[in-house]
Design a protein around this motif. Structure first.
Motif, mmCIF file in Angstrom:
data_model
loop_
_atom_site.group_PDB
_atom_site.id
_atom_site.type_symbol
_atom_site.label_atom_id
_atom_site.label_comp_id
_atom_site.label_asym_id
_atom_site.label_seq_id
_atom_site.Cartn_x
_atom_site.Cartn_y
_atom_site.Cartn_z
ATOM 1 N N THR A 117 1.045 -1.222 0.103
ATOM 2 C CA THR A 117 -0.122 0.108 0.068
ATOM 3 C C THR A 117 1.087 1.052 0.524
ATOM 4 O OG1 THR A 117 -1.436 -1.204 1.597
ATOM 5 C CG2 THR A 117 -2.165 1.121 1.241
ATOM 6 N N GLU A 118 0.859 2.231 -0.890
ATOM 7 C CA GLU A 118 1.598 3.133 -0.915
ATOM 8 C C GLU A 118 0.780 4.517 -1.872
ATOM 9 O OE1 GLU A 118 4.398 1.894 -4.289
ATOM 10 O OE2 GLU A 118 2.722 1.577 -6.059
ATOM 11 N N ARG A 119 1.376 5.523 -1.180
ATOM 12 C CA ARG A 119 0.708 7.037 -1.362
ATOM 13 C C ARG A 119 0.960 7.114 -2.759
ATOM 14 N NH1 ARG A 119 -1.711 9.882 2.292
ATOM 15 N NH2 ARG A 119 -0.847 12.077 0.798
ATOM 16 N N THR A 120 0.175 7.571 -3.805
ATOM 17 C CA THR A 120 0.219 8.241 -4.979
ATOM 18 C C THR A 120 -0.816 9.350 -5.578
ATOM 19 O OG1 THR A 120 0.318 7.057 -6.843
ATOM 20 C CG2 THR A 120 -0.719 6.379 -5.824
ATOM 21 N N ILE A 121 -0.178 9.390 -6.895
ATOM 22 C CA ILE A 121 -1.350 11.064 -7.226
ATOM 23 C C ILE A 121 -2.072 10.183 -8.875
ATOM 24 C CG2 ILE A 121 0.528 11.415 -9.192
ATOM 25 C CD1 ILE A 121 0.132 14.250 -8.545
ATOM 26 N N ASP A 122 -1.046 8.536 -8.581
ATOM 27 C CA ASP A 122 -2.014 8.195 -9.126
ATOM 28 C C ASP A 122 -3.453 7.300 -9.619
ATOM 29 O OD1 ASP A 122 -1.863 7.091 -12.224
ATOM 30 O OD2 ASP A 122 -0.832 5.987 -12.285
ATOM 31 N N THR A 123 -4.326 8.244 -9.021
ATOM 32 C CA THR A 123 -5.549 7.587 -8.535
ATOM 33 C C THR A 123 -7.291 8.236 -9.529
ATOM 34 O OG1 THR A 123 -6.261 9.564 -8.033
ATOM 35 C CG2 THR A 123 -5.115 8.372 -6.446
ATOM 36 N N PRO A 124 -8.231 6.695 -9.560
ATOM 37 C CA PRO A 124 -9.095 7.685 -10.322
ATOM 38 C C PRO A 124 -9.437 8.854 -11.322
ATOM 39 C CG PRO A 124 -9.310 5.355 -9.352
ATOM 40 C CD PRO A 124 -8.345 5.988 -8.612
ATOM 41 N N ASN A 125 -9.531 9.197 -9.446
ATOM 42 C CA ASN A 125 -9.890 10.701 -9.466
ATOM 43 C C ASN A 125 -8.937 11.526 -10.237
ATOM 44 O OD1 ASN A 125 -11.837 10.578 -7.710
ATOM 45 N ND2 ASN A 125 -11.280 12.007 -6.300
ATOM 46 N N ASN A 126 -7.617 11.517 -10.316
ATOM 47 C CA ASN A 126 -6.508 12.475 -10.861
ATOM 48 C C ASN A 126 -7.218 11.634 -12.796
ATOM 49 O OD1 ASN A 126 -6.193 14.133 -9.028
ATOM 50 N ND2 ASN A 126 -4.908 12.786 -7.832
ATOM 51 N N GLN A 127 -6.724 10.412 -12.891
ATOM 52 C CA GLN A 127 -7.594 10.197 -14.366
ATOM 53 C C GLN A 127 -8.357 10.970 -14.976
ATOM 54 O OE1 GLN A 127 -6.861 5.762 -13.254
ATOM 55 N NE2 GLN A 127 -4.895 5.914 -12.835
ATOM 56 N N VAL A 128 -9.251 10.695 -13.960
ATOM 57 C CA VAL A 128 -10.394 11.114 -15.257
ATOM 58 C C VAL A 128 -10.089 12.864 -15.931
ATOM 59 C CG1 VAL A 128 -12.920 11.745 -14.571
ATOM 60 C CG2 VAL A 128 -12.598 9.609 -13.852
ATOM 61 N N LEU A 129 -9.694 13.292 -14.457
ATOM 62 C CA LEU A 129 -9.423 14.734 -14.748
ATOM 63 C C LEU A 129 -8.198 14.812 -15.829
ATOM 64 C CD1 LEU A 129 -9.006 16.789 -11.179
ATOM 65 C CD2 LEU A 129 -11.080 15.783 -12.675
ATOM 66 N N LYS A 130 -6.969 13.691 -15.929
ATOM 67 C CA LYS A 130 -6.677 14.371 -16.817
ATOM 68 C C LYS A 130 -6.732 13.726 -18.122
ATOM 69 C CE LYS A 130 -1.775 12.449 -18.542
ATOM 70 N NZ LYS A 130 -0.395 11.990 -18.442
ATOM 71 N N ALA A 131 -7.569 13.037 -18.109
ATOM 72 C CA ALA A 131 -8.489 12.235 -19.719
ATOM 73 C C ALA A 131 -9.481 13.540 -19.900
ATOM 74 C CB ALA A 131 -9.398 11.208 -19.578
ATOM 75 N N GLY A 132 -10.144 13.881 -19.450
ATOM 76 C CA GLY A 132 -10.904 14.920 -19.625
ATOM 77 C C GLY A 132 -10.214 15.724 -20.138
ATOM 78 N N LEU A 133 -8.078 16.564 -20.311
ATOM 79 C CA LEU A 133 -7.669 17.628 -20.669
ATOM 80 C C LEU A 133 -7.320 17.119 -22.399
ATOM 81 C CD1 LEU A 133 -5.698 18.565 -17.503
ATOM 82 C CD2 LEU A 133 -7.458 19.811 -18.390
ATOM 83 N N ARG A 134 -7.335 15.742 -22.003
ATOM 84 C CA ARG A 134 -6.827 14.982 -23.283
ATOM 85 C C ARG A 134 -7.764 15.399 -23.839
ATOM 86 N NH1 ARG A 134 -1.192 14.564 -23.449
ATOM 87 N NH2 ARG A 134 -0.093 13.490 -21.626
ATOM 88 N N ARG A 135 -8.701 15.256 -23.457
ATOM 89 C CA ARG A 135 -10.161 15.430 -24.490
ATOM 90 C C ARG A 135 -10.335 16.565 -25.291
ATOM 91 N NH1 ARG A 135 -12.367 11.286 -27.230
ATOM 92 N NH2 ARG A 135 -11.659 10.185 -25.241
ATOM 93 N N VAL A 136 -10.245 17.859 -24.630
ATOM 94 C CA VAL A 136 -10.081 19.024 -24.893
ATOM 95 C C VAL A 136 -8.629 19.423 -25.920
ATOM 96 C CG1 VAL A 136 -9.982 21.247 -24.204
ATOM 97 C CG2 VAL A 136 -11.384 19.836 -23.061
ATOM 98 N N ALA A 137 -7.895 18.712 -25.762
ATOM 99 C CA ALA A 137 -6.536 19.241 -26.959
ATOM 100 C C ALA A 137 -6.497 17.934 -27.854
ATOM 101 C CB ALA A 137 -5.417 18.581 -25.946
ATOM 102 N N LYS A 138 -7.437 17.446 -28.287
ATOM 103 C CA LYS A 138 -7.397 17.083 -29.406
ATOM 104 C C LYS A 138 -8.929 17.419 -30.030
ATOM 105 C CE LYS A 138 -8.089 11.969 -29.737
ATOM 106 N NZ LYS A 138 -8.469 10.513 -29.236
ATOM 107 N N LEU A 139 -10.124 18.033 -29.363
ATOM 108 C CA LEU A 139 -10.829 18.525 -30.175
ATOM 109 C C LEU A 139 -10.108 19.804 -30.709
ATOM 110 C CD1 LEU A 139 -13.949 17.580 -27.757
ATOM 111 C CD2 LEU A 139 -13.605 16.974 -30.469
ATOM 112 N N ALA A 140 -9.608 20.651 -29.527
ATOM 113 C CA ALA A 140 -8.837 22.222 -30.365
ATOM 114 C C ALA A 140 -8.714 22.055 -31.504
ATOM 115 C CB ALA A 140 -7.606 22.127 -29.386
ATOM 116 N N MET A 141 -8.022 20.900 -31.794
ATOM 117 C CA MET A 141 -7.402 20.907 -33.601
ATOM 118 C C MET A 141 -8.741 21.218 -34.806
ATOM 119 S SD MET A 141 -4.382 20.589 -32.760
ATOM 120 C CE MET A 141 -4.079 20.435 -34.637
ATOM 121 N N THR A 142 -10.155 20.395 -33.731
ATOM 122 C CA THR A 142 -10.881 21.085 -34.922
ATOM 123 C C THR A 142 -11.633 22.600 -34.724
ATOM 124 O OG1 THR A 142 -12.741 20.351 -33.348
ATOM 125 C CG2 THR A 142 -11.525 18.480 -34.790
ATOM 126 N N LEU A 143 -11.162 23.116 -34.227
ATOM 127 C CA LEU A 143 -11.928 24.638 -34.040
ATOM 128 C C LEU A 143 -11.463 25.622 -35.305
ATOM 129 C CD1 LEU A 143 -11.445 25.484 -29.819
ATOM 130 C CD2 LEU A 143 -13.287 25.340 -30.846
#
Length: 451
Positions: free
Chosen positions: A174-200
């Motif tokens: 058991t270890e402390r990590t920033i790689d949690t489901p909460n943070n993974q969802v937030l990062k996935a949201g950022l990645r999604r926005v980055a991909k869509l930016a190319m279509t503006l």
């Protein structure tokens, strides 16, 4: 065969025409997921596509087609950042930014879709700056000649000892990590926005969105890249030390899960960032009403209308569900948010309402009858009822006074909330106009509609 590249521009509730070949290349599932209807009548030269209440951007790619659909909000002059701040709970916590620095899309490349994309990215970035949390994660490891965490006695006896590898010790660490489901969802949201930016369509808007994403992603450098799915969302938590995630996760889920079309639809790979303007408006009004000290939002279960047969046997019940119920020491007020009619859209049951002293709008008679029926229920008997319409107030103007409808029993009020560039200035006057409904004069100081 080359890939066909197309951009389809629509406005909210608007129409356009596409050719037969493009209609054949796009799966019906894609149109349905965007709330777009597609039809063709005998003699038409092409297929009519009609948008509904969703706004935003979606891109579908197959071997033969690269299609980008952009649906612009129809409400002219609306401040999407203002609506999003109040709809998604970012108005009073660590995500609140000074007005001048909220969104990096200036007047030279103001794009409503880019604006909301950047608002979301900056909300995530501001949250990560202050609240990004580590959490505990358990994982199984096999260590060589050492022990860490909890030893798995069963696997050690059954595998390591029986195979002559006593030095291999299976453990749960058991270890402390920033790689949690909460943070993974937030990062996935950022990645999604980055991909869509190319279509503006506007290069400056694309650059603004990419810059915002690039400034936020380094805070998630130790977080795994994952695709948003049901399993990932179920793994998130807002309990205990993770409670600060509640607002930003709700924002991400509402913007990305609720209107997220998935990775595939039919044969197409899909990226999307879509939102419902009526929902955004309704939730923004809810957030603003929640600011008032003069009344509170009633979150209790709504009452019902009950059906009985001729013998008096109860058959079923229908919930009576206005958008907002406000309670105060002076009683109850019932409100319904009306976005679509402020766009000048309406069917045969709408009346065009015009006034020299206020905005022009269409009022649905069915909405008036509905409010008149609401106040007949025993739970709200005699309560003031009102419709809430969005307006954009000019630079030198004041928030319009409510209109009043006479002839359906007690008055029915038509109230206005500013959603334009000066919206924040007019929150107080809007809340005051709602508070005055319980004691407002019927004629002298209220502008009666002219039809």
């Amino acid at each position: 065969m080359s890939t066909r590249v197309e951009v389809l521009e629509l406005s909210e509730y608007g129409e356009s025409v596409i050719d037969d070949d493009l209609a054949q290349l796009v799966d019906d599932e894609f149109w349905a997921a965007l709330g777009i209807t597609i039809s063709k009548q005998p003699g038409d030269v092409g297929w009519k596509v009609k948008a509904d209440s969703l706004s935003g951007i979606a891109r579908a790619k197959t071997r033969d087609l690269d299609l980008t659909v952009r649906i612009e909000p129809k409400l002219t002059g609306a401040d999407l950042v203002f609506l999003a701040d109040y709809a998604y709970g970012q108005r009073g916590d660590a995500l609140r930014r000074p007005d001048a620095a909220r969104v990096g899309v200036d007047s030279q490349h103001n794009d409503p879709i880019a604006t909301l994309l950047i608002w979301y990215v900056k909300s995530v970035n501001d949250f990560a700056t202050r609240w990004l949390r580590r959490s505990y994660r358990s994982r199984r490891v096999t260590l060589d000649s050492r022990v860490r965490g909890r030893v798995l006695i069963g696997p050690y006896m059954a595998r390591s000892l029986t195979s002559g590898r006593a030095n291999e010790i299976p453990c749960v660490v058991t270890e402390r990590t920033i790689d949690t489901p909460n943070n993974q969802v937030l990062k996935a949201g950022l990645r999604r926005v980055a991909k869509l930016a190319m279509t503006l369509p506007v290069p400056a808007a694309r650059r603004a969105v990419r810059r915002a994403v690039a400034s936020a992603l380094p805070r998630f450098a130790e977080v795994s890249d994952v695709e948003i799915g049901a399993t990932q969302l179920r793994a998130t938590t807002i309990k205990g030390p993770q409670r600060h995630y509640e607002s930003i996760l709700a924002t991400t889920r509402d913007l990305l899960e609720g209107r997220f079309l998935g990775q595939t639809l039919g044969q197409a790979e899909v990226d999307s960032f879509l939102w419902s303007m009526p929902h955004l408006f309704q939730e923004a009004v809810r957030g603003i009403l929640d600011l008032s000290d003069g009344f509170t939002m009633d979150g209790n279960r709504r009452p019902t209308a009950k059906y009985y047969d001729g013998a008096g046997v109860r058959l079923t019940a229908s919930r009576i569900d206005p958008d907002f119920i406000l309670t105060s020491d002076r009683g109850i007020t019932v409100l319904d948010a009306k976005y679509k009619n402020a766009l000048g859209l309406g069917g045969t049951d709408t009346d065009l309402v015009q006034s020299k002293a206020g905005p022009r709008l269409r009022v649905s008679r069915s909405d008036l009858y509905q409010l008149a029926a609401y106040r007949q229920h025993a739970a709200w008997n005699g309560a003031p009822v009102a419709l809430v319409y969005p307006v954009t107030v000019d630079r030198d103007a004041e928030l319009p006074e409510p209109y009043v409808v006479q002839g359906l029993g007690e008055p029915i009020w038509l109230t206005f909330i500013d959603v334009g560039p000066r919206a924040r200035e007019h929150i107080g006057p809007f809340l005051q106009s709602i508070s005055r409904l319980r004691s407002a004069p019927e004629k002298e100081q209220i502008d009666s509609p002219v039809t």
